[in-house]
Design a protein around this motif. Structure first.
Motif, PDB file in Angstrom:
ATOM      1  N   THR A  80       0.826  -1.205   0.000  1.00  0.00           N
ATOM      2  CA  THR A  80       0.000   0.000   0.000  1.00  0.00           C
ATOM      3  C   THR A  80       0.860   1.254   0.000  1.00  0.00           C
ATOM      4  O   THR A  80       0.608   2.209  -0.743  1.00  0.00           O
ATOM      5  N   VAL A  81       1.907   1.250   0.837  1.00  0.00           N
ATOM      6  CA  VAL A  81       2.811   2.400   0.886  1.00  0.00           C
ATOM      7  C   VAL A  81       3.523   2.586  -0.443  1.00  0.00           C
ATOM      8  O   VAL A  81       3.666   3.704  -0.949  1.00  0.00           O
ATOM      9  N   THR A  82       3.943   1.484  -1.052  1.00  0.00           N
ATOM     10  CA  THR A  82       4.624   1.558  -2.348  1.00  0.00           C
ATOM     11  C   THR A  82       3.707   2.134  -3.413  1.00  0.00           C
ATOM     12  O   THR A  82       4.104   2.989  -4.211  1.00  0.00           O
ATOM     13  N   ALA A  83       2.449   1.650  -3.438  1.00  0.00           N
ATOM     14  CA  ALA A  83       1.493   2.152  -4.432  1.00  0.00           C
ATOM     15  C   ALA A  83       1.204   3.636  -4.236  1.00  0.00           C
ATOM     16  O   ALA A  83       1.048   4.389  -5.200  1.00  0.00           O
ATOM     17  N   ALA A  84       1.147   4.076  -2.986  1.00  0.00           N
ATOM     18  CA  ALA A  84       0.801   5.472  -2.705  1.00  0.00           C
ATOM     19  C   ALA A  84       1.968   6.414  -2.971  1.00  0.00           C
ATOM     20  O   ALA A  84       1.772   7.551  -3.415  1.00  0.00           O
ATOM     21  N   THR A  85       3.200   5.946  -2.717  1.00  0.00           N
ATOM     22  CA  THR A  85       4.362   6.839  -2.833  1.00  0.00           C
ATOM     23  C   THR A  85       5.135   6.659  -4.122  1.00  0.00           C
ATOM     24  O   THR A  85       5.919   7.533  -4.505  1.00  0.00           O
ATOM     25  N   GLY A  86       4.937   5.521  -4.777  1.00  0.00           N
ATOM     26  CA  GLY A  86       5.711   5.252  -5.981  1.00  0.00           C
ATOM     27  C   GLY A  86       7.132   4.809  -5.683  1.00  0.00           C
ATOM     28  O   GLY A  86       7.952   4.687  -6.598  1.00  0.00           O
ATOM     29  N   ALA A  87       7.450   4.566  -4.410  1.00  0.00           N
ATOM     30  CA  ALA A  87       8.804   4.146  -4.038  1.00  0.00           C
ATOM     31  C   ALA A  87       9.051   2.713  -4.494  1.00  0.00           C
ATOM     32  O   ALA A  87       8.122   1.911  -4.621  1.00  0.00           O
ATOM     33  N   GLN A  88      10.316   2.407  -4.792  1.00  0.00           N
ATOM     34  CA  GLN A  88      10.670   1.057  -5.188  1.00  0.00           C
ATOM     35  C   GLN A  88      10.475   0.113  -4.007  1.00  0.00           C
ATOM     36  O   GLN A  88      10.950   0.376  -2.905  1.00  0.00           O
ATOM     37  N   PRO A  89       9.754  -1.000  -4.185  1.00  0.00           N
ATOM     38  CA  PRO A  89       9.472  -1.905  -3.068  1.00  0.00           C
ATOM     39  C   PRO A  89      10.731  -2.627  -2.588  1.00  0.00           C
ATOM     40  O   PRO A  89      11.693  -2.803  -3.326  1.00  0.00           O
ATOM     41  N   HIS A  90      10.681  -3.029  -1.329  1.00  0.00           N
ATOM     42  CA  HIS A  90      11.761  -3.834  -0.773  1.00  0.00           C
ATOM     43  C   HIS A  90      11.606  -5.275  -1.240  1.00  0.00           C
ATOM     44  O   HIS A  90      10.494  -5.816  -1.241  1.00  0.00           O
ATOM     45  N   LEU A  91      12.698  -5.885  -1.648  1.00  0.00           N
ATOM     46  CA  LEU A  91      12.692  -7.304  -1.960  1.00  0.00           C
ATOM     47  C   LEU A  91      13.009  -8.080  -0.688  1.00  0.00           C
ATOM     48  O   LEU A  91      13.911  -7.715   0.066  1.00  0.00           O
ATOM     49  N   ARG A  92      12.276  -9.134  -0.455  1.00  0.00           N
ATOM     50  CA  ARG A  92      12.483  -9.957   0.735  1.00  0.00           C
ATOM     51  C   ARG A  92      13.425 -11.099   0.372  1.00  0.00           C
ATOM     52  O   ARG A  92      13.063 -11.980  -0.409  1.00  0.00           O
ATOM     53  N   VAL A  93      14.617 -11.060   0.925  1.00  0.00           N
ATOM     54  CA  VAL A  93      15.694 -11.977   0.537  1.00  0.00           C
ATOM     55  C   VAL A  93      16.217 -12.706   1.759  1.00  0.00           C
ATOM     56  O   VAL A  93      16.534 -12.075   2.772  1.00  0.00           O
ATOM     57  N   ASP A  94      16.311 -14.026   1.660  1.00  0.00           N
ATOM     58  CA  ASP A  94      16.906 -14.793   2.757  1.00  0.00           C
ATOM     59  C   ASP A  94      18.367 -15.059   2.435  1.00  0.00           C
ATOM     60  O   ASP A  94      18.702 -15.590   1.372  1.00  0.00           O
ATOM     61  N   VAL A  95      19.242 -14.678   3.382  1.00  0.00           N
ATOM     62  CA  VAL A  95      20.692 -14.783   3.182  1.00  0.00           C
ATOM     63  C   VAL A  95      21.310 -15.915   4.005  1.00  0.00           C
ATOM     64  O   VAL A  95      22.530 -16.027   4.069  1.00  0.00           O
ATOM     65  N   ILE A  96      20.497 -16.726   4.661  1.00  0.00           N
ATOM     66  CA  ILE A  96      20.914 -17.861   5.490  1.00  0.00           C
ATOM     67  C   ILE A  96      21.583 -17.390   6.782  1.00  0.00           C
ATOM     68  O   ILE A  96      21.178 -17.740   7.873  1.00  0.00           O
ATOM     69  N   ASP A  97      22.646 -16.589   6.663  1.00  0.00           N
ATOM     70  CA  ASP A  97      23.388 -16.117   7.832  1.00  0.00           C
ATOM     71  C   ASP A  97      24.093 -14.830   7.425  1.00  0.00           C
ATOM     72  O   ASP A  97      24.642 -14.738   6.326  1.00  0.00           O
TER      73      ASP A  97
END
Length: 319
Positions: A80-97
């Motif tokens: 919702t925040v991304t749609a309202a502001t046009g900001a690039q969304p955060h990618l959810r990435v798992d890095v293990i450690d």
């Protein structure tokens, strides 16, 4: 009842990291502030969401029931925040450690693309990311996609982006410290010392496959609380050989010798994602990863001098 989204986000972070310190670092909070948010959320619901153990924290039954909805609340808020502001969304990435090669790779990506936004998690093994990837709770995960007994589920895609060399660490007094490399076969008597060996299951499988092929034992004797503790014991204790990934940030004040192995074990880091309907930000990151991997020779491999697990598919140009 109106839930506080900051408290819900704190709960999700602790649930994913299973550690208050790492969750606080991810959210740029003090551990005290994070604990306060969790406490207020438990008062509001009410009921305990976590229980502390010797290994960290675990979800209670109530916490396990709440987690899927909590993740969805955070996801909807961010969209919702991304749609309202046009900001690039955060990618959810798992890095293990946070100590491993994926952080090195992401830092290089951030240097090449300053607009990259990544929300990191540490699920301690690629297998723990499969369901979150399929459920849309993760966008990308790092790990060894070809580990024995670990079949990639249908619907997921993977791409090898880094063959990370493992390096030997040993005190200057060790009888093998004066050479240019440590021949793996020379460790058949003493083995490789990795006290309290833990970490992702696929890493343990890699070590068994690699060093077991030369009949080199893995010595898990002793106790270590973290990497620094292992390195201190390596430097000041009984002369032994331990190892680390070449991409890891290691203490330089201990005056340990850093030598390559011969042959050089190369740990295969892949990225895994859900196939079909990839968001533009993920497509952009995947393209960047491939470009950097080719440009910087991350998958460079010489079969005469390097060792990779059987079945590893080397990208074109990697050899």
């Amino acid at each position: 009842m109106d839930l506080d989204l900051g408290q819900v986000r704190a709960f999700v972070a602790v649930a994913e990291h299973r550690n208050f310190t790492r969750a606080a670092q991810t959210l740029f909070l003090t551990q005290q502030a994070l604990s306060k948010r969790i406490g207020k959320l438990e008062e509001a619901l009410p009921g305990a969401l976590f229980r502390r153990t010797n290994r960290g924290v675990e979800l209670t039954e109530a916490g396990s029931r709440f987690l899927p909805s909590a993740r969805e609340l955070v996801r909807l808020n961010d969209e919702t925040v991304t749609a309202a502001t046009g900001a690039q969304p955060h990618l959810r990435v798992d890095v293990i450690d946070h100590r491993l090669s994926p952080l090195f790779v992401l830092r290089r990506c951030a240097m090449a693309d300053p607009d990259l936004r990544v929300e990191r998690s540490t699920r301690r093994g690629l297998v723990h990311s499969f369901d979150p990837l399929l459920a849309g709770e993760l966008d990308l995960a790092f790990g060894w996609a070809g580990a024995p007994g670990q079949q990639l589920p249908a619907g997921l895609a993977q791409r090898l982006i880094r063959l990370e060399p493992l390096i030997a660490l040993l005190p200057p007094e060790h009888h093998l410290a004066d050479g240019d490399a440590i021949r793996v076969e020379d460790l058949r008597e003493e083995g490789v010392w990795l006290p309290s060996l833990a970490g992702p299951g696929e890493f343990r499988e890699f070590l068994r496959a690699c060093f077991g092929g030369w009949s080199v034992p893995i010595d898990e004797s002793g106790v270590s609380f973290d990497l620094r503790h292992t390195l201190e014991q390596t430097r000041f204790g009984k002369p032994r050989v331990t190892l680390a990934g070449a991409d890891m940030e290691l203490a330089t004040d201990l005056n340990l010798r850093r030598l390559p192995f011969a042959p050089s074990p190369r740990y295969p880091w892949s990225v895994v994602w859900r196939r079909g309907g990839e968001p533009p930000a993920l497509i952009r990151l995947l393209k960047l990863l491939s470009q950097l991997s080719r440009k910087e020779g991350w998958c460079a491999y010489d079969p005469e001098r390097d060792w990779v697990p059987g079945g590893t598919v080397i990208p074109a140009g990697g050899r």
